[in-house]
Design a protein around this motif. Structure first.
Motif, PDB file in Angstrom:
ATOM      1  N   GLU B 137     -30.010 -16.165  96.702  1.00  0.00           N
ATOM      2  CA  GLU B 137     -29.898 -17.528  97.247  1.00  0.00           C
ATOM      3  C   GLU B 137     -28.880 -17.611  98.386  1.00  0.00           C
ATOM      4  OE1 GLU B 137     -28.821 -19.552  93.702  1.00  0.00           O
ATOM      5  OE2 GLU B 137     -30.870 -19.639  92.913  1.00  0.00           O
ATOM      6  N   GLY B 138     -28.141 -16.507  98.602  1.00  0.00           N
ATOM      7  CA  GLY B 138     -27.165 -16.507  99.692  1.00  0.00           C
ATOM      8  C   GLY B 138     -25.819 -17.112  99.322  1.00  0.00           C
ATOM      9  N   ASP B 139     -25.662 -17.524  98.041  1.00  0.00           N
ATOM     10  CA  ASP B 139     -24.370 -18.081  97.624  1.00  0.00           C
ATOM     11  C   ASP B 139     -23.344 -16.974  97.366  1.00  0.00           C
ATOM     12  OD1 ASP B 139     -25.314 -20.625  97.758  1.00  0.00           O
ATOM     13  OD2 ASP B 139     -25.781 -20.779  95.613  1.00  0.00           O
ATOM     14  N   PHE B 140     -23.821 -15.835  96.863  1.00  0.00           N
ATOM     15  CA  PHE B 140     -22.918 -14.716  96.595  1.00  0.00           C
ATOM     16  C   PHE B 140     -23.052 -13.696  97.716  1.00  0.00           C
ATOM     17  CE2 PHE B 140     -23.187 -15.330  91.671  1.00  0.00           C
ATOM     18  CZ  PHE B 140     -22.515 -16.530  91.794  1.00  0.00           C
ATOM     19  N   ALA B 141     -21.952 -12.985  97.971  1.00  0.00           N
ATOM     20  CA  ALA B 141     -21.936 -11.995  99.058  1.00  0.00           C
ATOM     21  C   ALA B 141     -23.023 -10.941  98.838  1.00  0.00           C
ATOM     22  CB  ALA B 141     -20.561 -11.337  99.129  1.00  0.00           C
ATOM     23  N   GLU B 142     -23.659 -10.553  99.931  1.00  0.00           N
ATOM     24  CA  GLU B 142     -24.745  -9.565  99.868  1.00  0.00           C
ATOM     25  C   GLU B 142     -24.289  -8.230  99.311  1.00  0.00           C
ATOM     26  OE1 GLU B 142     -28.048  -8.910 103.090  1.00  0.00           O
ATOM     27  OE2 GLU B 142     -26.276  -9.868 103.992  1.00  0.00           O
ATOM     28  N   SER B 143     -23.013  -7.899  99.551  1.00  0.00           N
ATOM     29  CA  SER B 143     -22.509  -6.595  99.129  1.00  0.00           C
ATOM     30  C   SER B 143     -22.206  -6.536  97.631  1.00  0.00           C
ATOM     31  CB  SER B 143     -21.217  -6.289  99.893  1.00  0.00           C
ATOM     32  OG  SER B 143     -20.268  -7.316  99.628  1.00  0.00           O
ATOM     33  N   THR B 144     -22.388  -7.672  96.899  1.00  0.00           N
ATOM     34  CA  THR B 144     -22.059  -7.707  95.468  1.00  0.00           C
ATOM     35  C   THR B 144     -22.909  -6.727  94.674  1.00  0.00           C
ATOM     36  OG1 THR B 144     -21.595 -10.071  95.715  1.00  0.00           O
ATOM     37  CG2 THR B 144     -21.846  -9.251  93.468  1.00  0.00           C
ATOM     38  N   ASP B 145     -22.265  -5.957  93.802  1.00  0.00           N
ATOM     39  CA  ASP B 145     -22.982  -5.120  92.835  1.00  0.00           C
ATOM     40  C   ASP B 145     -23.138  -5.955  91.566  1.00  0.00           C
ATOM     41  OD1 ASP B 145     -23.550  -3.392  90.669  1.00  0.00           O
ATOM     42  OD2 ASP B 145     -22.638  -1.688  91.705  1.00  0.00           O
ATOM     43  N   ALA B 146     -24.365  -6.442  91.330  1.00  0.00           N
ATOM     44  CA  ALA B 146     -24.580  -7.433  90.260  1.00  0.00           C
ATOM     45  C   ALA B 146     -24.219  -6.871  88.891  1.00  0.00           C
ATOM     46  CB  ALA B 146     -26.039  -7.908  90.271  1.00  0.00           C
ATOM     47  N   ARG B 147     -24.636  -5.633  88.622  1.00  0.00           N
ATOM     48  CA  ARG B 147     -24.412  -5.071  87.287  1.00  0.00           C
ATOM     49  C   ARG B 147     -22.924  -4.791  87.042  1.00  0.00           C
ATOM     50  NH1 ARG B 147     -28.444  -3.987  83.870  1.00  0.00           N
ATOM     51  NH2 ARG B 147     -27.965  -2.567  82.156  1.00  0.00           N
ATOM     52  N   MET B 148     -22.264  -4.244  88.064  1.00  0.00           N
ATOM     53  CA  MET B 148     -20.826  -3.974  87.938  1.00  0.00           C
ATOM     54  C   MET B 148     -20.051  -5.285  87.766  1.00  0.00           C
ATOM     55  SD  MET B 148     -18.212  -1.770  88.296  1.00  0.00           S
ATOM     56  CE  MET B 148     -18.828  -0.353  89.202  1.00  0.00           C
ATOM     57  N   SER B 149     -20.438  -6.301  88.527  1.00  0.00           N
ATOM     58  CA  SER B 149     -19.763  -7.597  88.413  1.00  0.00           C
ATOM     59  C   SER B 149     -19.981  -8.202  87.030  1.00  0.00           C
ATOM     60  CB  SER B 149     -20.282  -8.578  89.473  1.00  0.00           C
ATOM     61  OG  SER B 149     -20.162  -8.029  90.756  1.00  0.00           O
ATOM     62  N   ALA B 150     -21.193  -8.025  86.501  1.00  0.00           N
ATOM     63  CA  ALA B 150     -21.477  -8.544  85.156  1.00  0.00           C
ATOM     64  C   ALA B 150     -20.615  -7.826  84.123  1.00  0.00           C
ATOM     65  CB  ALA B 150     -22.962  -8.377  84.830  1.00  0.00           C
ATOM     66  N   ARG B 151     -20.477  -6.506  84.273  1.00  0.00           N
ATOM     67  CA  ARG B 151     -19.643  -5.746  83.335  1.00  0.00           C
ATOM     68  C   ARG B 151     -18.182  -6.194  83.423  1.00  0.00           C
ATOM     69  NH1 ARG B 151     -22.451  -1.531  81.094  1.00  0.00           N
ATOM     70  NH2 ARG B 151     -23.880  -0.304  82.371  1.00  0.00           N
ATOM     71  N   ALA B 152     -17.716  -6.446  84.648  1.00  0.00           N
ATOM     72  CA  ALA B 152     -16.329  -6.886  84.829  1.00  0.00           C
ATOM     73  C   ALA B 152     -16.115  -8.248  84.173  1.00  0.00           C
ATOM     74  CB  ALA B 152     -15.982  -6.944  86.316  1.00  0.00           C
ATOM     75  N   LEU B 153     -17.058  -9.168  84.392  1.00  0.00           N
ATOM     76  CA  LEU B 153     -16.922 -10.505  83.811  1.00  0.00           C
ATOM     77  C   LEU B 153     -16.987 -10.460  82.287  1.00  0.00           C
ATOM     78  CD1 LEU B 153     -16.746 -13.598  84.103  1.00  0.00           C
ATOM     79  CD2 LEU B 153     -19.239 -13.640  84.345  1.00  0.00           C
ATOM     80  N   ILE B 154     -17.961  -9.737  81.756  1.00  0.00           N
ATOM     81  CA  ILE B 154     -18.102  -9.636  80.293  1.00  0.00           C
ATOM     82  C   ILE B 154     -16.854  -8.978  79.699  1.00  0.00           C
ATOM     83  CG2 ILE B 154     -19.412  -8.520  78.430  1.00  0.00           C
ATOM     84  CD1 ILE B 154     -21.952  -8.919  80.235  1.00  0.00           C
TER      85      ILE B 154
END
Lengths: 193, 193
Positions: B137-154
């Protein structure tokens, strides 16, 4: 207590046993079997299972604390210090996963003894101080809660013991860089002004 | 197995015992003492200590998964979904700390059984999918690693079981908001363009 010659074998056997069975589920007998000695001989090395737990974990915990203390004093921007905090953490996880797993599982944040509570608190304070530095220097947002951010970062780093597969220093550095990047940059896209 | 009348007492006693002694260190005898019944009578309720562990944790894990599944389908921006993921997580921690502590300590990310591995993986995938949505949707930076970010948040959320002191729904929401804010906004100050 003087440490007889098989001390290193005892400690590494205990780390393997504790990280497989959990500290509570493992017995000194399991450790003795793993290292290949009689349970009674273990008492030449340690007085209790707790002694073994602390012996396993102490060198890595001291290394982490020591390097973080020095880093805090270094002449670097806070963002670079934070990146290096993640790097140190992952380097130790990569090199010593069974030991760090035992620390995270059994000790961190649990207030087991005044000594460990003090070490946990010092590490949290060092990380929070680096973040507070960044706020003062104007690099980090003024609204940042330094202590909460430090807890979030330490939590994410410690949690890596549940998913990270050791793959050597270069991989550890790359993963640490990605993780630090998430905390520094956040997920939201930066709109051009 | 039909559940006789003291089932709820048995489960809550086991949660207290496991979160104090650790799963490995606690015995069925400890649980029987805590609930005030003979150890033999416990076998009317469960076949093994593992049964008790899963019974403790299952309702909360199912609630977390179920609410996150619905949230993922909701018509909301990804950043709002992420904030609500943190809120759900903290609401359950606030309400059920001993149970969530047992889950985080003994089950999460450990691959204990195919069923729990599947639940862990589904939760990670749901959070990563919400982040991927935000990137699309363009709200999060394109360079975001979704899975790594999810692991960090969890990881940061699960780690809260080591430091969070329950204080009711309003406090839980406030802490969740701060934590989500760190992940969304990052620490770096946003320069005016």
């Amino acid at each position: 207590m003087p440490r007889p010659s098989r001390w290193d074998d005892v400690v590494s056997a205990a780390a393997r046993v504790f990280s497989e069975k959990g500290f509570g589920g493992a017995s000194l007998e399991d450790v003795a079997n793993e290292v290949g000695m009689l349970k009674g001989s273990l008492y030449n090395y340690i007085k209790s299972k707790e002694d073994l737990l602390f012996a396993i974990v102490r060198p890595n915990a001291e290394e982490l604390l020591d390097r973080t203390r020095k880093l805090k004093e270094a002449d670097l921007p806070a963002s670079e210090k934070l990146r290096q905090i993640a790097e140190i953490h992952f380097e130790i996880i990569d090199r010593q996963l069974p030991y760090v797993t035992v620390y995270v599982q059994e000790i961190a944040g649990k207030g087991l003894s005044p000594e460990w509570t003090a070490m946990d608190r010092e590490y949290l304070t060092l990380v929070a101080d680096v973040i507070a530095e960044g706020i003062e220097e104007g690099d980090f947002a003024e609204s940042t809660d330094a202590r909460m951010s430090a807890r979030a970062l330490i939590g994410a780093l410690n949690w890596a013991t549940r998913w990270y597969q050791p793959g050597g220093p270069a991989q550890a550095r790359a993963v640490a860089g990605q993780l630090a990047g998430i905390f520094l940059g956040g997920l939201l896209a930066r709109r051009r002004g």
